[in-house]
Motif scaffolding. Structure first.
Motif, mmCIF file in Angstrom:
data_model
loop_
_atom_site.group_PDB
_atom_site.id
_atom_site.type_symbol
_atom_site.label_atom_id
_atom_site.label_comp_id
_atom_site.label_asym_id
_atom_site.label_seq_id
_atom_site.Cartn_x
_atom_site.Cartn_y
_atom_site.Cartn_z
ATOM 1 N N ALA A 61 10.176 10.450 -3.809
ATOM 2 C CA ALA A 61 9.245 10.591 -2.382
ATOM 3 C C ALA A 61 8.019 11.372 -2.963
ATOM 4 O O ALA A 61 6.977 11.357 -2.099
ATOM 5 N N ARG A 62 7.979 12.026 -4.153
ATOM 6 C CA ARG A 62 6.601 12.479 -4.516
ATOM 7 C C ARG A 62 5.774 11.579 -4.696
ATOM 8 O O ARG A 62 4.350 11.887 -4.997
ATOM 9 N N PHE A 63 5.943 10.321 -5.034
ATOM 10 C CA PHE A 63 4.949 9.119 -5.002
ATOM 11 C C PHE A 63 4.789 8.561 -3.626
ATOM 12 O O PHE A 63 5.595 8.164 -2.862
ATOM 13 N N SER A 64 3.251 8.543 -3.355
ATOM 14 C CA SER A 64 3.194 8.140 -2.128
ATOM 15 C C SER A 64 1.801 7.168 -2.165
ATOM 16 O O SER A 64 0.754 7.647 -2.985
ATOM 17 N N GLY A 65 1.627 6.357 -1.233
ATOM 18 C CA GLY A 65 0.414 5.603 -1.473
ATOM 19 C C GLY A 65 -0.380 5.325 0.069
ATOM 20 O O GLY A 65 0.452 5.575 1.121
ATOM 21 N N THR B 84 0.767 -1.240 -0.013
ATOM 22 C CA THR B 84 -0.060 -0.241 -0.006
ATOM 23 C C THR B 84 0.994 1.329 -0.046
ATOM 24 O O THR B 84 0.499 2.339 -0.815
ATOM 25 N N SER B 85 1.875 1.306 0.520
ATOM 26 C CA SER B 85 2.586 2.641 0.886
ATOM 27 C C SER B 85 4.139 2.428 0.764
ATOM 28 O O SER B 85 5.012 3.602 1.050
ATOM 29 N N THR B 86 4.791 1.326 0.731
ATOM 30 C CA THR B 86 6.192 1.221 0.590
ATOM 31 C C THR B 86 6.738 1.498 -0.717
ATOM 32 O O THR B 86 6.505 0.611 -1.691
ATOM 33 N N ARG B 87 7.512 2.585 -0.777
ATOM 34 C CA ARG B 87 8.147 2.820 -2.183
ATOM 35 C C ARG B 87 9.231 1.764 -2.514
ATOM 36 O O ARG B 87 10.020 1.457 -1.429
ATOM 37 N N ALA B 88 9.246 1.530 -3.778
ATOM 38 C CA ALA B 88 10.435 0.673 -4.026
ATOM 39 C C ALA B 88 11.767 1.661 -4.110
ATOM 40 O O ALA B 88 11.737 2.718 -4.194
ATOM 41 N N THR B 89 12.744 0.737 -4.383
ATOM 42 C CA THR B 89 14.295 1.362 -4.199
ATOM 43 C C THR B 89 14.226 2.352 -5.439
ATOM 44 O O THR B 89 13.834 2.005 -6.605
#
Lengths: 121, 107
Positions: free
Chosen positions: B60-64, B51-56
């Motif tokens: 940071a402008r992408f958020s879930g 749901t909210s863990t960004r890939a490597t």
């Protein structure tokens, strides 16, 4: 560098067969589940099949059950998709992808560039 | 089968603006929701899991956010390279299913 590279796509007649391969490198292949995901021309993504790291468990979409078989050879770091009784509706780009995380049911974190399968007379 | 519905189908946004994409599941998928980005002629790119863990390497402008059946992908300030199609996917239950996608286009 982690890489997955598909091959084996092409033109096949309805009712025919094709085997796709996916060569993996840059990671411990037998530690990861692997998936095939397809995309028909101009359409969205459709999950097709997933196999566990050992190869002991497989899962398939209803649309391909009984026709497609996913398998792997961990000694060769290679994933396969045997496709039989192909139909026009199977026409798509087929992507090989690594399953991230620990579970077999997981997100796909690394994708190949895809191989096009066209089923037509 | 869990049906994933994304809205809107197309989102027109100006560079620098915020984009909010929605994804709804026909039944609970807990937090087992991923997002992908796809540009024309390219393979999908993994953005977010759980749901909210960004890939490597994902900015940071992408958020879930979200849980259960309602999820959101937010791009806080759209850059030119962000114009693409975005897909959500549930991996809680077999068969794994994707949403139909949201195309983010330049306004």
């Amino acid at each position: 560098e982690l890489q997955v590279l598909e091959s084996g796509g092409g033109l096949v007649q309805p009712g025919g067969s094709l085997r796709l391969s996916c060569a993996a490198s840059g990671f411990t292949f037998n530690s990861y589940a692997m998936s095939w995901v397809r995309q028909a021309p101009g359409k969205g993504l459709e999950w097709v099949s997933t196999i566990s790291g050992s190869g002991g468990s497989t899962y398939n979409a209803d649309s391909v059950k009984g026709r497609f078989t996913i398998s792997r050879d961990n000694s060769k770091n290679t994933l396969y998709l045997q496709m039989n009784s192909l139909r026009a509706g199977d026409t798509a780009v087929y992507y090989c992808a690594r399953v991230g995380g620990i579970a077999v049911a997981g997100f796909e974190d690394y994708w190949g560039q895809g191989t096009l399968v066209t089923v037509s007379t | 089968e869990i049906v994933m519905t994304q809205s809107p189908a197309t989102l027109s946004v100006s560079p620098g603006e915020r984009a909010t994409l929605s994804c709804r599941a026909s039944q609970s998928v807990s937090s087992n929701l991923a997002w992908y980005q796809q540009k024309p002629g390219q393979a999908p790119r993994f953005l977010i899991s759980g749901t909210s863990t960004r890939a490597t390497g994902i900015p940071a402008r992408f958020s879930g956010s979200g849980s259960g059946t309602e999820f959101t992908l937010t791009i806080s300030s759209l850059q030119s390279e962000d114009f693409a199609v975005y897909y959500c996917q549930q991996y809680n239950t077999w068969p794994l299913t994707f949403g139909g996608g949201t195309k983010v286009e330049i306004k």
